[in-house]
Design a protein around this motif. Structure first.
Motif, PDB file in Angstrom:
ATOM      1  N   LYS A 253     -34.069  -4.104 -16.021  1.00  0.00           N
ATOM      2  CA  LYS A 253     -33.182  -3.191 -16.744  1.00  0.00           C
ATOM      3  C   LYS A 253     -32.404  -3.904 -17.842  1.00  0.00           C
ATOM      4  CE  LYS A 253     -32.548   0.246 -13.088  1.00  0.00           C
ATOM      5  NZ  LYS A 253     -31.578   0.890 -12.155  1.00  0.00           N
ATOM      6  N   ASN A 254     -32.231  -5.202 -17.699  1.00  0.00           N
ATOM      7  CA  ASN A 254     -31.490  -5.963 -18.701  1.00  0.00           C
ATOM      8  C   ASN A 254     -32.407  -6.670 -19.695  1.00  0.00           C
ATOM      9  OD1 ASN A 254     -28.424  -5.916 -17.933  1.00  0.00           O
ATOM     10  ND2 ASN A 254     -29.519  -6.106 -16.006  1.00  0.00           N
ATOM     11  N   TYR A 255     -33.689  -6.307 -19.669  1.00  0.00           N
ATOM     12  CA  TYR A 255     -34.638  -6.822 -20.661  1.00  0.00           C
ATOM     13  C   TYR A 255     -34.958  -5.687 -21.627  1.00  0.00           C
ATOM     14  CZ  TYR A 255     -38.719  -9.004 -22.801  1.00  0.00           C
ATOM     15  OH  TYR A 255     -39.607  -9.547 -23.700  1.00  0.00           O
ATOM     16  N   ASN A 256     -34.371  -5.738 -22.791  1.00  0.00           N
ATOM     17  CA  ASN A 256     -34.567  -4.694 -23.806  1.00  0.00           C
ATOM     18  C   ASN A 256     -34.870  -5.365 -25.143  1.00  0.00           C
ATOM     19  OD1 ASN A 256     -33.566  -2.295 -22.121  1.00  0.00           O
ATOM     20  ND2 ASN A 256     -31.853  -3.720 -21.991  1.00  0.00           N
ATOM     21  N   LYS A 257     -36.133  -5.353 -25.513  1.00  0.00           N
ATOM     22  CA  LYS A 257     -36.546  -6.017 -26.751  1.00  0.00           C
ATOM     23  C   LYS A 257     -36.607  -5.005 -27.893  1.00  0.00           C
ATOM     24  CE  LYS A 257     -39.552  -9.454 -26.967  1.00  0.00           C
ATOM     25  NZ  LYS A 257     -40.807 -10.247 -26.958  1.00  0.00           N
ATOM     26  N   PHE A 258     -36.022  -5.371 -29.011  1.00  0.00           N
ATOM     27  CA  PHE A 258     -35.997  -4.501 -30.182  1.00  0.00           C
ATOM     28  C   PHE A 258     -36.472  -5.264 -31.413  1.00  0.00           C
ATOM     29  CE2 PHE A 258     -32.532  -2.969 -27.468  1.00  0.00           C
ATOM     30  CZ  PHE A 258     -32.800  -1.609 -27.402  1.00  0.00           C
ATOM     31  N   ALA A 259     -37.231  -4.589 -32.239  1.00  0.00           N
ATOM     32  CA  ALA A 259     -37.405  -5.086 -33.596  1.00  0.00           C
ATOM     33  C   ALA A 259     -36.049  -4.963 -34.276  1.00  0.00           C
ATOM     34  CB  ALA A 259     -38.452  -4.263 -34.337  1.00  0.00           C
ATOM     35  N   VAL A 260     -35.760  -5.844 -35.197  1.00  0.00           N
ATOM     36  CA  VAL A 260     -34.465  -5.797 -35.883  1.00  0.00           C
ATOM     37  C   VAL A 260     -34.255  -4.423 -36.513  1.00  0.00           C
ATOM     38  CG1 VAL A 260     -33.106  -6.744 -37.789  1.00  0.00           C
ATOM     39  CG2 VAL A 260     -34.360  -8.285 -36.257  1.00  0.00           C
TER      40      VAL A 260
END
Length: 682
Positions: A253-260
């Motif tokens: 739940k604390n792994y949230n990858k985003f493109a800038v």
């Protein structure tokens, strides 16, 4: 510190140095220890089956008073204080030697001397932070504000962001930038939001502290009180966006990858490309542990008046700088953080504070001087033997599990056998060439060290993962498991009595350091660690059936620890699950390894009147004999993933058949647990 480190003890108890106490690890000649069990400290009026923690240490607890300058007292605290004296001697000698500029001795010696120069520090008052306060005063717009809080990090003084560069949880051979929640000063969100009398009392004391800092930097009383209201209003709004300590324990739940570009859409008021440039970080993606915080921060930065934000930044700057400023600032900080939050009755002695500060900021320079004088290769060799012995036992225990399938067992053993083992000190020392240290510039020395640390971190982006890096300094009395590296780490500082002594019988060493080794190994397979594979990737390698069985067993551990209570506060079994699994598993593994030794195989020979098995459990229990102030323990019960020490002892032993046999515990005992109800996973 990397968010993934699983520590043996909470940071607030972690010892920052090491003094030899007859363990054979010191270069100095000291009398060999011959007594390894404090029989006088036991309370034999308590039956082992009624409360083993009190049986093992009850008399010591009754007779021990917590020193006024401490938040608690016991095994870790005595090591901490004795060890600081050892490092103090190194630093005093380095300061007196006045080695050539740029040498390790010159830097640590002058750093220590500058922190001890309270005459100069007193004369300066808050002059060292005036340039920073002037920069805050010059902020005119939200864009100025964002520029300030981001660009400051490279200068050692950023704000409102929490981030580090380290392995991507799902691509462990690649560095990524990890952002987390920040912006508050109290221990966690509950201190702002709870409405019970204790929370309100702490908030009232906090208001007094905030107002005092404003007054010390020239604000009139009425203005200081107004600014305080602004600060607490903003922090409360930020706290409401925070995840709870339990929520922070879920790595998925604390792994949230985003493109800038994607995080930009979620937080349009923050120019993320500009933010990253100011942070000196080149990347097209970011990991955001708690996106809700950044969405809230984005809104508040634009919706709240700039003047309110400037007071928050001003307070943060003064609060952060207070330990390096004049006595009035240090005293104000102690009154809140020391006396109110922790129950400490008197400030920590100055020399201890500066020894710790030197270790925090120049740790591997000081570590080099320390290990040259106080750590022998024999200690590392013996420790590696112990680690290897427990690793073999752990493998055998996995092979015998009746609830795990062969496929998952194979992957678990592959992970176990892939552990990277670090003992004593790094093979490669960090360099501090760009750190400038003067004898009369303590605040500037701190800033120089922070700039260095920041550059060192930021420059990891785009570079290969350096698995030789350590998350603790060599003198630290603690240990950790890091799932991203799949490593177990034991700094030199912990390789001493009561954990480890060359002259101790195996029962004592396996009950103490053996349980520590087993604890860290088990972190690789606790509710968090089990989600990482042998290469350190956050990846599901379990069959669904095995994962369900693990959860069923882990839920029983949660329920058990939920039943424990201290100071009318319940232990949070979900928050402490990982550490409880490590304590239970670690002691079981250590016991199995002990039974392979000559002493362990022959349980008839008594020492101090106790059998080898009894000494094993007593040695384990006396490692955890700690007496803690109520105020400190209340903070820990809310925020610390480690259970109180009584339950770190009683939880594991009452779930081991070997303990019942060792002390002939009958079903009538107060803490007797039926075999069918005993908990454990590994």
């Amino acid at each position: 510190m990397n968010k993934n480190l699983r520590l043996l003890i909470p940071v607030l108890l972690a010892a920052a140095a090491c003094q030899d106490r007859g363990s054979g690890t010191s270069g100095a000649e000291v009398p060999a220890r011959t007594n390894f069990l404090d029989v006088a400290g036991m309370d034999t009026t308590v039956k082992p089956g009624d409360n083993f923690f009190l049986y093992a240490s009850g008399n010591w607890l009754k007779k021990t008073a917590i020193p006024k300058t401490e938040t608690g007292w016991g095994s870790f605290y005595t090591l901490y204080n004795d060890n600081l004296k050892n490092l103090e001697q190194i630093l005093k000698e380095a300061a007196a030697a006045r080695d050539k500029p740029g040498s390790a001795g010159q830097k640590v010696g002058d750093f220590y001397a500058s922190g001890m120069d309270t005459v100069t520090i007193e004369k300066l008052g808050y002059d060292p932070i005036k340039p920073l306060l002037a920069r805050i005063d010059a902020i005119k717009s939200p864009d100025d504000l964002i520029a300030f809080i981001t660009s400051g990090y490279a200068e050692g003084q950023g704000d409102l962001l929490s981030f580090y560069v380290g392995p991507d949880d799902k691509i462990s051979n690649k560095n990524a930038v990890h952002f987390g929640q920040a912006g508050i000063v109290l221990p966690d969100r509950s201190y702002y939001l709870d409405q019970d009398d204790k929370a309100k009392k702490i908030r009232q004391a906090y208001k007094k502290y905030v107002s005092t800092l404003f007054k010390l930097t020239g604000s009139a009383p009425a203005a200081a009180d107004q600014y305080t209201d602004h600060v607490i209003r903003l922090e409360t709004a930020l706290a409401a966006s925070h995840s709870t300590p339990v929520e922070l324990r879920d790595p998925q739940k604390n792994y949230n990858k985003f493109a800038v570009s994607d995080i930009q859409k979620r937080t349009p008021g923050m120019n993320w490309r500009n933010v990253l440039d100011r942070l000196l970080i080149k990347t097209d993606t970011v990991l955001v542990g708690q996106p809700r915080y950044y969405q809230t921060l984005n809104t508040l930065l634009r919706s709240e008046p700039i003047e309110l934000w400037k007071q928050k930044l001003r307070f943060d700057a003064i609060n952060s700088g207070a330990p390096a400023l004049s006595k009035a600032f240090r005293d104000a900080r102690f009154e809140f953080f020391g006396r109110t939050l922790s129950g400490q009755q008197a400030p920590t002695e100055r020399w201890k504070t500066i020894v710790n500060s030197t270790d925090d900021n120049l740790g591997e320079l000081l570590g080099q001087l320390y290990t040259e004088k106080h750590f022998k290769p024999e200690a590392k060799k013996r420790m590696l033997e112990l680690v290897n012995n427990l690793q073999k036992v752990y493998k055998a225990r996995i092979e015998k599990l009746d609830w795990m399938s062969a496929d998952t067992k194979k992957k678990a053993i592959d992970k176990l056998e892939s552990f990277l083992k670090k003992i004593g000190y790094p093979d490669k020392w960090k360099k501090y060439d760009d750190v400038t240290v003067g004898r009369a510039t303590y605040y500037a020395n701190l800033q120089s060290a922070r700039k260095h640390a920041y550059r060192e971190m930021a420059e990891k982006m785009g570079k290969p993962i350096d698995r030789t890096e350590w998350g603790m300094t060599p003198p630290t009395v603690n240990a950790y498991y890091n799932p991203s590296y799949n490593e177990i780490v034991f700094p030199a500082g912990i390789l001493q009595f009561p954990f480890f002594d060359f002259n101790a019988d195996d029962a004592i060493n396996y009950g103490a350091i053996g349980a520590v080794i087993g604890h860290e190994m088990t972190h690789g397979f606790d509710d968090q660690g089990r989600q990482y594979d042998k290469d350190g990737n956050l990846k599901d390698w379990w069959t669904p059936a095995d994962a369900a069985k693990f959860k069923e067993k882990a839920d029983k551990v949660v329920k058990l620890y939920d039943s424990f209570k201290l100071y009318d506060q319940q232990v949070n079994g979900a928050l402490t699950l990982g550490e409880n699994l490590a304590d239970i598993g670690g002691l079981n593994i250590a016991y199995d390894a002990f039974k392979l030794t000559e002493q362990g195989r022959d349980n008839s020979k008594r020492i101090d009147g106790f059998t080898p098995d009894q000494r094993f459990f007593l040695g384990f229990a006396q490692v955890w004999r700690i007496k803690t102030r109520e105020e400190t323990m209340r903070v820990r019960l809310k925020t610390d993933p480690h259970s109180p020490e009584m339950f770190r002892v009683n939880g594991p032993v009452y779930n081991m058949e070997a303990f019942y046999k060792a002390f002939n515990v009958q079903p009538t005992a107060k803490m007797y647990v039926k075999p069918a109800d005993r908990v454990g996973v590994w």
